[in-house]
Design a protein around this motif. Structure first.
Motif, PDB file in Angstrom:
ATOM      1  N   SER A  21       0.833  -1.209   0.000  1.00 47.00           N
ATOM      2  CA  SER A  21       0.000   0.000   0.000  1.00 47.00           C
ATOM      3  C   SER A  21       0.862   1.251   0.000  1.00 47.00           C
ATOM      4  O   SER A  21       2.078   1.197   0.118  1.00 47.00           O
ATOM      5  CB  SER A  21      -0.937  -0.015   1.210  1.00 47.00           C
ATOM      6  OG  SER A  21      -0.204  -0.187   2.392  1.00 47.00           O
ATOM      7  N   LYS A  22       0.195   2.389  -0.154  1.00 50.23           N
ATOM      8  CA  LYS A  22       0.896   3.674  -0.238  1.00 50.23           C
ATOM      9  C   LYS A  22       1.481   4.078   1.118  1.00 50.23           C
ATOM     10  O   LYS A  22       1.280   3.403   2.120  1.00 50.23           O
ATOM     11  CB  LYS A  22      -0.069   4.744  -0.753  1.00 50.23           C
ATOM     12  CG  LYS A  22      -0.505   4.526  -2.206  1.00 50.23           C
ATOM     13  CD  LYS A  22      -1.350   5.689  -2.710  1.00 50.23           C
ATOM     14  CE  LYS A  22      -1.794   5.439  -4.160  1.00 50.23           C
ATOM     15  NZ  LYS A  22      -2.621   6.563  -4.670  1.00 50.23           N
ATOM     16  N   LEU A  23       2.209   5.195   1.132  1.00 53.12           N
ATOM     17  CA  LEU A  23       2.956   5.576   2.334  1.00 53.12           C
ATOM     18  C   LEU A  23       2.055   6.004   3.492  1.00 53.12           C
ATOM     19  O   LEU A  23       2.361   5.730   4.641  1.00 53.12           O
ATOM     20  CB  LEU A  23       3.950   6.697   1.977  1.00 53.12           C
ATOM     21  CG  LEU A  23       4.977   7.097   3.038  1.00 53.12           C
ATOM     22  CD1 LEU A  23       5.743   5.899   3.575  1.00 53.12           C
ATOM     23  CD2 LEU A  23       5.948   8.142   2.483  1.00 53.12           C
ATOM     24  N   PHE A  24       0.941   6.660   3.175  1.00 54.84           N
ATOM     25  CA  PHE A  24       0.118   7.180   4.274  1.00 54.84           C
ATOM     26  C   PHE A  24      -1.350   6.764   4.215  1.00 54.84           C
ATOM     27  O   PHE A  24      -2.182   7.309   4.919  1.00 54.84           O
ATOM     28  CB  PHE A  24       0.209   8.714   4.305  1.00 54.84           C
ATOM     29  CG  PHE A  24       1.605   9.212   4.517  1.00 54.84           C
ATOM     30  CD1 PHE A  24       2.295   8.895   5.690  1.00 54.84           C
ATOM     31  CD2 PHE A  24       2.241   9.984   3.564  1.00 54.84           C
ATOM     32  CE1 PHE A  24       3.595   9.355   5.894  1.00 54.84           C
ATOM     33  CE2 PHE A  24       3.531  10.441   3.750  1.00 54.84           C
ATOM     34  CZ  PHE A  24       4.222  10.121   4.916  1.00 54.84           C
ATOM     35  N   CYS A  25      -1.702   5.825   3.296  1.00 56.25           N
ATOM     36  CA  CYS A  25      -3.079   5.336   3.229  1.00 56.25           C
ATOM     37  C   CYS A  25      -3.040   3.885   2.772  1.00 56.25           C
ATOM     38  O   CYS A  25      -1.980   3.358   2.465  1.00 56.25           O
ATOM     39  CB  CYS A  25      -3.931   6.189   2.281  1.00 56.25           C
ATOM     40  SG  CYS A  25      -3.366   6.140   0.562  1.00 56.25           S
ATOM     41  N   SER A  26      -4.212   3.241   2.716  1.00 50.59           N
ATOM     42  CA  SER A  26      -4.209   1.813   2.408  1.00 50.59           C
ATOM     43  C   SER A  26      -4.444   1.528   0.920  1.00 50.59           C
ATOM     44  O   SER A  26      -4.636   0.379   0.533  1.00 50.59           O
ATOM     45  CB  SER A  26      -5.257   1.099   3.261  1.00 50.59           C
ATOM     46  OG  SER A  26      -6.509   1.704   3.036  1.00 50.59           O
ATOM     47  N   CYS A  27      -4.407   2.549   0.073  1.00 51.26           N
ATOM     48  CA  CYS A  27      -4.549   2.320  -1.372  1.00 51.26           C
ATOM     49  C   CYS A  27      -3.404   1.459  -1.894  1.00 51.26           C
ATOM     50  O   CYS A  27      -2.289   1.556  -1.395  1.00 51.26           O
ATOM     51  CB  CYS A  27      -4.498   3.651  -2.127  1.00 51.26           C
ATOM     52  SG  CYS A  27      -5.911   4.689  -1.832  1.00 51.26           S
ATOM     53  N   SER A  28      -3.708   0.672  -2.920  1.00 52.16           N
ATOM     54  CA  SER A  28      -2.669  -0.146  -3.545  1.00 52.16           C
ATOM     55  C   SER A  28      -1.579   0.736  -4.152  1.00 52.16           C
ATOM     56  O   SER A  28      -1.869   1.776  -4.747  1.00 52.16           O
ATOM     57  CB  SER A  28      -3.279  -1.005  -4.645  1.00 52.16           C
ATOM     58  OG  SER A  28      -2.252  -1.555  -5.439  1.00 52.16           O
ATOM     59  N   HIS A  38      -6.647   3.791  -7.842  1.00 52.18           N
ATOM     60  CA  HIS A  38      -5.980   3.565  -6.557  1.00 52.18           C
ATOM     61  C   HIS A  38      -5.918   4.888  -5.785  1.00 52.18           C
ATOM     62  O   HIS A  38      -4.850   5.455  -5.596  1.00 52.18           O
ATOM     63  CB  HIS A  38      -4.561   3.019  -6.773  1.00 52.18           C
ATOM     64  CG  HIS A  38      -4.535   1.648  -7.383  1.00 52.18           C
ATOM     65  ND1 HIS A  38      -3.374   1.043  -7.789  1.00 52.18           N
ATOM     66  CD2 HIS A  38      -5.524   0.759  -7.635  1.00 52.18           C
ATOM     67  CE1 HIS A  38      -3.652  -0.165  -8.281  1.00 52.18           C
ATOM     68  NE2 HIS A  38      -4.948  -0.352  -8.212  1.00 52.18           N
ATOM     69  N   THR A  39      -7.068   5.356  -5.398  1.00 51.08           N
ATOM     70  CA  THR A  39      -7.096   6.646  -4.705  1.00 51.08           C
ATOM     71  C   THR A  39      -8.116   6.621  -3.570  1.00 51.08           C
ATOM     72  O   THR A  39      -9.032   5.795  -3.560  1.00 51.08           O
ATOM     73  CB  THR A  39      -7.510   7.795  -5.666  1.00 51.08           C
ATOM     74  OG1 THR A  39      -8.748   7.449  -6.280  1.00 51.08           O
ATOM     75  CG2 THR A  39      -6.463   8.037  -6.735  1.00 51.08           C
ATOM     76  N   CYS A  40      -7.926   7.518  -2.609  1.00 49.47           N
ATOM     77  CA  CYS A  40      -8.846   7.652  -1.479  1.00 49.47           C
ATOM     78  C   CYS A  40      -8.740   9.090  -0.979  1.00 49.47           C
ATOM     79  O   CYS A  40      -7.883   9.844  -1.454  1.00 49.47           O
ATOM     80  CB  CYS A  40      -8.497   6.647  -0.382  1.00 49.47           C
ATOM     81  SG  CYS A  40      -7.008   7.102   0.547  1.00 49.47           S
ATOM     82  N   PRO A  41      -9.577   9.486  -0.019  1.00 45.64           N
ATOM     83  CA  PRO A  41      -9.508  10.875   0.454  1.00 45.64           C
ATOM     84  C   PRO A  41      -8.114  11.285   0.939  1.00 45.64           C
ATOM     85  O   PRO A  41      -7.706  12.441   0.763  1.00 45.64           O
ATOM     86  CB  PRO A  41     -10.524  10.901   1.599  1.00 45.64           C
ATOM     87  CG  PRO A  41     -11.536   9.858   1.210  1.00 45.64           C
ATOM     88  CD  PRO A  41     -10.728   8.762   0.566  1.00 45.64           C
ATOM     89  N   VAL A  42      -7.326  10.332   1.500  1.00 49.74           N
ATOM     90  CA  VAL A  42      -5.996  10.718   2.016  1.00 49.74           C
ATOM     91  C   VAL A  42      -5.071  11.107   0.870  1.00 49.74           C
ATOM     92  O   VAL A  42      -4.493  12.199   0.868  1.00 49.74           O
ATOM     93  CB  VAL A  42      -5.366   9.565   2.844  1.00 49.74           C
ATOM     94  CG1 VAL A  42      -3.934   9.918   3.243  1.00 49.74           C
ATOM     95  CG2 VAL A  42      -6.207   9.278   4.081  1.00 49.74           C
ATOM     96  N   CYS A  43      -4.960  10.205  -0.154  1.00 48.91           N
ATOM     97  CA  CYS A  43      -3.992  10.523  -1.214  1.00 48.91           C
ATOM     98  C   CYS A  43      -4.558  11.510  -2.228  1.00 48.91           C
ATOM     99  O   CYS A  43      -3.823  12.023  -3.076  1.00 48.91           O
ATOM    100  CB  CYS A  43      -3.449   9.250  -1.868  1.00 48.91           C
ATOM    101  SG  CYS A  43      -4.674   8.102  -2.477  1.00 48.91           S
ATOM    102  N   LEU A  44      -5.868  11.790  -2.149  1.00 49.68           N
ATOM    103  CA  LEU A  44      -6.437  12.850  -2.986  1.00 49.68           C
ATOM    104  C   LEU A  44      -6.320  14.214  -2.301  1.00 49.68           C
ATOM    105  O   LEU A  44      -6.682  15.235  -2.869  1.00 49.68           O
ATOM    106  CB  LEU A  44      -7.905  12.554  -3.301  1.00 49.68           C
ATOM    107  CG  LEU A  44      -8.161  11.370  -4.236  1.00 49.68           C
ATOM    108  CD1 LEU A  44      -9.649  11.102  -4.354  1.00 49.68           C
ATOM    109  CD2 LEU A  44      -7.546  11.619  -5.599  1.00 49.68           C
TER     110      LEU A  44
HETATM  111 ZN   LIG Z   1      -5.162   6.559  -0.803  1.00 50.00          ZN
END
Ligand SMILES: [Zn+2]
Length: 489
Positions: A21-28, A38-44
């Motif tokens: 997963s990414k450095l600060f969220c659980s996205c692939s 592969h996005t979520c509110p954290v990496c967006l």
């Molecule tokens: Zn994310």
């Protein structure tokens, strides 16, 4: 190089870590998915969300730092690096500024299997990657548009910063080659420069011999994001020539960021270079400092594989030359092949010869790599055993290997299908030898008159008549015996 100046090169290398997963969220964090899946509110970069540090990424980063012989700091922290770019939705990047994860390591520069210099790694820090812009020339009414893909936003990176220790484009190439080599044994990154999982920026300046200031004050040009080691070398070569020409004309070198155009081999101006204080770094308020216990660092240290320099030495102790060891260890898959083949077959010298000559030739001809060899190490070992027990001559074995590579069959199956096996019958060889001697009296006389080369011709005739299947050392011995008898008559 030139008598008027020294070339000063420092490299900054970004390496994407292949965590789940990414450095600060659980996205692939995987490469190549449909854009923006592969996005979520954290990496967006949505308001109100909080980053959570990925432990796997920390473990990978520590691994890299230790393998590059850095001191890993028990205390480091994250900082915000502010800048606006369309692929950076937060308008800042979480990085590490004044207290990085690790400092002061080294990368050896290897020439012909020997360490000729060590380049200091000044620091390694962790940070998140930005997204990616696709400039496809899309038209929005009268305007031209680009697309943004945020799958990469938040993928963990380490940045490896060297001291400006390199003095030529060639040294820069060797540094990058060995850096990638060391990291390749750690399984922490794909290290593909063409896919961007390893990226290099090169800082190039020329120091006139009469210059008295510090290296930092020299006007420096940064060549950004070059996509292969070869192009880093080309970019530096071009840049050195360009700056030398400016100096020769008495002009000033402008501190700037330049791109590299691999079509025409030139660098081109992009923008004037930012200073660290342009980014207004400040400590990341949403993340606690990164604290590592000595025990945790030591645990990673114990899990490290041997360094390439150690592997090269091991190979040389096994009778492999320094140059061969450099080739083998320089490709992890090749080294693994060699290691496995030598567990199946004792004569390491013989294994090395076959791997580096005939098998390499076949791989190249088929465009294969050592990750997908069509002859397994065990199958190669079987073939070598057939040479050792006299079933095949070296020359026949080459042909068998060619067939094995095409068909995927074992050595024994191939030998049977080809109907080849070495002729070791004394009487059969002697009959052919006698015929050859009788047919070539002048050549035999030449040999008897001291012309050693003549014997080779006669051996060749015997091999030709037996289609290469006669056992060479028997042919030699029998031929000498028959000639001795012939001389008496
Ligand atoms: Zn994310």
């Amino acid at each position: 190089m030139n008598s008027g100046y020294d070339v000063i090169i420092g490299l900054e290398v970004h390496v994407e870590l292949k965590t789940q997963s990414k450095l600060f969220c659980s996205c692939s964090a995987s490469f190549g998915a449909e854009p923006n899946t592969h996005t979520c509110p954290v990496c967006l970069g949505m308001p109100g969300v909080l980053p959570v540090l990925n432990e796997e990424a920390v473990a990978y980063a520590v691994k890299a730092a230790l393998a590059l012989r850095c001191t890993v700091h028990p205390f480091s922290k994250f900082d915000r690096k502010q800048y606006f770019y369309p692929d950076l939705p937060k308008a800042y990047q979480i990085s590490q500024y004044d207290q990085p994860l690790a400092e002061y390591g080294a990368v050896p520069i290897i020439v012909d299997g020997h360490v000729v210099k060590e380049v200091t790694v000044r620091r390694i820090h962790m940070e998140e990657d930005a997204g990616k812009l696709n400039h496809l020339g899309i038209r929005l009414g009268d305007a031209k548009g680009s697309l943004v893909d945020l799958n990469r936003a938040g993928v963990p990176l380490i940045e490896i910063v060297s001291e400006p220790d390199m003095r030529s484009a060639d040294e820069a190439r060797l540094y990058l080659t060995e850096l990638r080599n060391v990291l390749s044994y750690l399984d922490i990154s794909d290290l593909r420069m063409e896919e961007g999982s390893m990226r290099c920026d090169a800082n190039v300046s020329l120091r006139p011999h009469d210059y008295v200031g510090s290296l930092e004050d020299l006007p420096r040009v940064e060549i950004k994001n070059v996509n292969s080691i070869r192009n880093v070398q080309r970019g530096i070569e071009y840049e050195v020539a360009r700056q030398a020409e400016l100096l020769a004309r008495g002009e000033r070198i402008v501190k700037e960021t330049r791109g590299f155009d691999d079509q025409n081999g030139r660098t081109y101006s992009q923008r004037s270079k930012e200073e660290a204080n342009d980014y207004r770094y400040f400590p990341e308020p949403d993340l606690p400092p990164l604290v590592l216990t000595q025990e945790a660092i030591e645990r990673v240290a114990r899990s490290l594989p041997p360094a390439p320099t150690v592997l090269r030495e091991e190979l040389q102790q096994a009778g492999v030359t320094a140059k061969e060891a450099e080739i083998i260890v320089g490709d992890r898959a090749l080294w693994e092949y060699w290691r496995e083949a030598t567990t199946h077959y004792e004569d390491k010298r013989q294994v090395t010869n076959w791997i580096l000559s005939d098998l390499s030739r076949l791989l190249n001809a088929h465009g294969d790599t050592w990750l997908t060899p069509r002859v397994t190490p065990a199958a190669l070992a079987d073939l070598l055993r057939l040479i050792a027990n006299g079933t095949l001559s070296g020359r026949m074995a080459k042909e068998v290997l060619d067939r094995m590579y095409e068909s995927g069959a074992t050595a024994a199956q191939t030998v049977e299908a080809m109907g080849v096996s070495q002729i070791t019958d004394h009487g059969a060889i002697q009959a052919v030898v006698q015929q050859v001697v009788a047919d070539n009296p002048h050549v035999v006389q030449d040999y008897l008159n001291g012309k050693e080369k003549a014997l080779g011709f006669l051996v060749g005739q015997v091999m030709k008549q037996t289609k290469g299947q006669a056992k060479p050392d028997m042919v030699n011995a029998i031929l000498k015996g028959v000639i001795a008898d012939y001389a008496k008559t």
